[in-house]
Design a protein around this motif. Structure first.
Motif, mmCIF file in Angstrom:
data_model
loop_
_atom_site.group_PDB
_atom_site.id
_atom_site.type_symbol
_atom_site.label_atom_id
_atom_site.label_comp_id
_atom_site.label_asym_id
_atom_site.label_seq_id
_atom_site.Cartn_x
_atom_site.Cartn_y
_atom_site.Cartn_z
ATOM 1 N N CYS A 180 -13.959 -13.656 8.674
ATOM 2 C CA CYS A 180 -12.836 -13.928 7.779
ATOM 3 C C CYS A 180 -12.536 -12.759 6.848
ATOM 4 O O CYS A 180 -11.434 -12.671 6.286
ATOM 5 N N SER A 181 -13.485 -11.852 6.664
ATOM 6 C CA SER A 181 -13.254 -10.713 5.770
ATOM 7 C C SER A 181 -12.551 -9.545 6.450
ATOM 8 O O SER A 181 -12.240 -8.538 5.802
ATOM 9 N N ALA A 182 -12.267 -9.665 7.752
ATOM 10 C CA ALA A 182 -11.522 -8.633 8.472
ATOM 11 C C ALA A 182 -10.028 -8.856 8.254
ATOM 12 O O ALA A 182 -9.485 -9.887 8.664
ATOM 13 N N LEU A 183 -9.357 -7.919 7.606
ATOM 14 C CA LEU A 183 -7.969 -8.069 7.189
ATOM 15 C C LEU A 183 -7.120 -6.905 7.676
ATOM 16 O O LEU A 183 -7.619 -5.800 7.902
ATOM 17 N N VAL A 184 -5.815 -7.157 7.792
ATOM 18 C CA VAL A 184 -4.829 -6.098 8.009
ATOM 19 C C VAL A 184 -4.163 -5.816 6.671
ATOM 20 O O VAL A 184 -3.651 -6.736 6.024
ATOM 21 N N ASN A 202 -2.784 -9.459 5.585
ATOM 22 C CA ASN A 202 -2.783 -10.448 6.649
ATOM 23 C C ASN A 202 -4.223 -10.829 6.968
ATOM 24 O O ASN A 202 -5.078 -9.950 7.137
ATOM 25 N N GLU A 203 -4.485 -12.138 7.034
ATOM 26 C CA GLU A 203 -5.802 -12.664 7.394
ATOM 27 C C GLU A 203 -5.732 -13.168 8.839
ATOM 28 O O GLU A 203 -5.392 -14.329 9.070
ATOM 29 N N PRO A 204 -6.087 -12.356 9.825
ATOM 30 C CA PRO A 204 -5.980 -12.803 11.224
ATOM 31 C C PRO A 204 -6.894 -13.960 11.564
ATOM 32 O O PRO A 204 -6.597 -14.742 12.475
ATOM 33 N N PHE A 205 -8.021 -14.078 10.831
ATOM 34 C CA PHE A 205 -9.040 -15.080 11.172
ATOM 35 C C PHE A 205 -9.216 -16.055 10.018
ATOM 36 O O PHE A 205 -10.331 -16.310 9.560
ATOM 37 N N PHE A 206 -8.090 -16.617 9.576
ATOM 38 C CA PHE A 206 -8.123 -17.533 8.432
ATOM 39 C C PHE A 206 -8.801 -18.848 8.800
ATOM 40 O O PHE A 206 -9.627 -19.368 8.059
ATOM 41 N N ARG A 207 -8.452 -19.421 9.952
ATOM 42 C CA ARG A 207 -9.070 -20.683 10.363
ATOM 43 C C ARG A 207 -8.877 -20.874 11.860
ATOM 44 O O ARG A 207 -8.007 -20.265 12.470
ATOM 45 N N ARG A 208 -9.683 -21.752 12.436
ATOM 46 C CA ARG A 208 -9.572 -22.091 13.861
ATOM 47 C C ARG A 208 -8.716 -23.346 14.028
ATOM 48 O O ARG A 208 -8.843 -24.299 13.264
ATOM 49 N N ASP A 209 -7.880 -23.331 15.047
ATOM 50 C CA ASP A 209 -7.127 -24.525 15.413
ATOM 51 C C ASP A 209 -8.091 -25.550 16.005
ATOM 52 O O ASP A 209 -8.877 -25.236 16.905
ATOM 53 N N ARG A 214 -8.506 -21.706 18.903
ATOM 54 C CA ARG A 214 -8.096 -20.319 18.709
ATOM 55 C C ARG A 214 -7.874 -20.066 17.227
ATOM 56 O O ARG A 214 -7.515 -20.970 16.462
ATOM 57 N N TRP A 215 -8.065 -18.795 16.844
ATOM 58 C CA TRP A 215 -7.920 -18.424 15.447
ATOM 59 C C TRP A 215 -6.459 -18.426 15.035
ATOM 60 O O TRP A 215 -5.581 -18.022 15.799
ATOM 61 N N GLN A 216 -6.211 -18.859 13.821
ATOM 62 C CA GLN A 216 -4.892 -18.796 13.200
ATOM 63 C C GLN A 216 -4.985 -17.943 11.939
ATOM 64 O O GLN A 216 -6.029 -17.890 11.297
ATOM 65 N N GLY A 217 -3.887 -17.277 11.602
ATOM 66 C CA GLY A 217 -3.880 -16.406 10.438
ATOM 67 C C GLY A 217 -2.892 -16.850 9.380
ATOM 68 O O GLY A 217 -2.201 -17.863 9.512
#
Length: 377
Positions: A180-184, A202-209, A214-217
């Motif tokens: 979750c700490s990997a950001l654009v 942008n948080e690409p790995f904010f939460r999983r569906d 799959r990851w949602q951002g």
């Protein structure tokens, strides 16, 4: 400015999609890691990696912004070199080509024999991103792109992106480490004076569906220009006593100085961008770093958002010198247009002397008062 803001958000969304795509190809992902060496290496880490995702995302953002805003060409800067070494030891210049087929052919020279992955990446690079954000569409502001330049961190906290830990339990909302700490991070600054003007995180790995797994951002943006301050977020409420987030590598003397003012509200996390995001979201009141181990591309986007919310990012060493000399004005903030004299490579853009990111001036004052008592700083 409205068009540029939308373009930066769209670029961050495309970047997030590419980051997620590369993570899904786990066996391939492990083969894509190339170790940074020489002047591109962050001296804080024994091993500091760049990935194909890093390089490709940076070049996609440069391409898309430069195509839509030719005035920015030559003024879009990033963390990464666009050179990538493939499995055969050949150096390939990663770039966005004229067509998806041409881009796929270039990527195959890096990914061979994984041709399907090259095709998937090329398709992601050339896709059109449609933003369905009525708040963003309603922003009205004008500033010439010729006044601005861009800093890109394609994937901040690359080491966490590579390790990909998904089971890290947050403490008071702050994740000590993990994906979750990997950001654009994409930030725009005034070319002349160097102050940040616009930021997108942008948080690409904010939460999983829960259905697709799959990851949602999600993304956040802020603008500060003249007397105008606009942000996708509301200003965070301050805690009675400051909550401060640090790197685990932070000096013991700094931890000891902040302990009495923070009590049990001293937290640790990975990634400079993520720690500043914690301040933006109100999970922490300040982020303190006493060393020059962050760079312009780490701080520009979060700094712009913090300014839009009424906070900022000060240069720690300069702020302490001013305080000890009896100065009463505002402490110096980071600027993004001046390379460090005498430095080479990435170190030219290091935030020498550390920083303090803050949301509320009263907590900045408390933190600086505590750190002024540390003779090493």
């Amino acid at each position: 400015m409205v068009g540029l803001l939308q373009a930066l958000v769209a670029a961050s969304e495309k970047a997030a999609q590419i980051a997620r795509l590369c993570r899904r190809e786990e066996p391939l992902f492990q083969l894509l890691v190339a170790e940074k060496t020489g002047t591109d290496r962050n001296r804080r880490f024994l091993q500091d990696f760049k990935t194909l995702a890093d390089v490709l995302i940076q070049e996609v953002i440069k391409h898309d912004l430069g195509k839509e805003f030719p005035e920015l060409q030559g003024h879009i800067h990033g963390e990464e070199s666009n050179e990538f070494r493939n499995g055969q030891g050949e150096t390939v210049e990663v770039r966005v080509c004229a067509t998806p087929g041409d881009t796929a052919a270039l990527l195959r020279s890096v990914l061979e024999p994984e041709w399907e992955a090259a095709e998937l990446l090329a398709a992601a690079v050339h896709q059109d991103v449609v933003l369905e954000d009525t708040e963003l569409a309603g922003v009205v502001l004008s500033i010439p792109p010729t006044d601005l330049a861009i800093w890109i961190d394609p994937i901040d906290s690359t080491n966490e992106y590579i390790s990909g830990r998904e089971d890290v339990t947050p403490i008071d909302g702050i994740a000590p480490a993990g994906l979750c700490s990997a950001l654009v991070l994409i930030g725009a600054y005034d070319r002349r004076v160097g102050c940040p003007v616009l930021g997108v995180i942008n948080e690409p790995f904010f939460r999983r569906d829960t259905l697709t797994h799959r990851w949602q951002g999600r993304y956040h943006w802020g603008i500060v220009y003249g007397d105008t301050r606009l942000c996708s977020l509301s200003p965070p409420l301050p805690h009675p006593a400051p909550c401060v987030v640090l790197s685990r590598a932070e000096a013991a003397a700094v931890r000891a100085a902040l302990g009495p003012v923070c009590g049990d509200r001293l937290h640790f996390a990975a990634g400079a961008g993520y720690k500043m995001l914690c301040v933006i979201l109100g999970l922490a009141d300040a982020y303190v770093l006493s060393e020059g181990s962050t760079f312009a591309w780490d701080a520009c986007a979060p700094h712009a958002i913090l300014r839009a919310l009424g906070g900022g990012v000060v240069a720690l060493a300069g702020a302490l010198r001013m305080r000890r000399a009896g100065g009463t004005g505002d402490p110096p903030e980071l600027v993004y247009n001046l390379p460090a004299e005498g430095a080479v490579g990435a170190e030219r853009w290091a935030n020498r002397g550390g920083l303090v990111a803050y949301a509320h001036p009263q907590h900045l004052e408390t933190v600086l008062a505590a750190l002024a008592a540390v003779p090493e700083l």
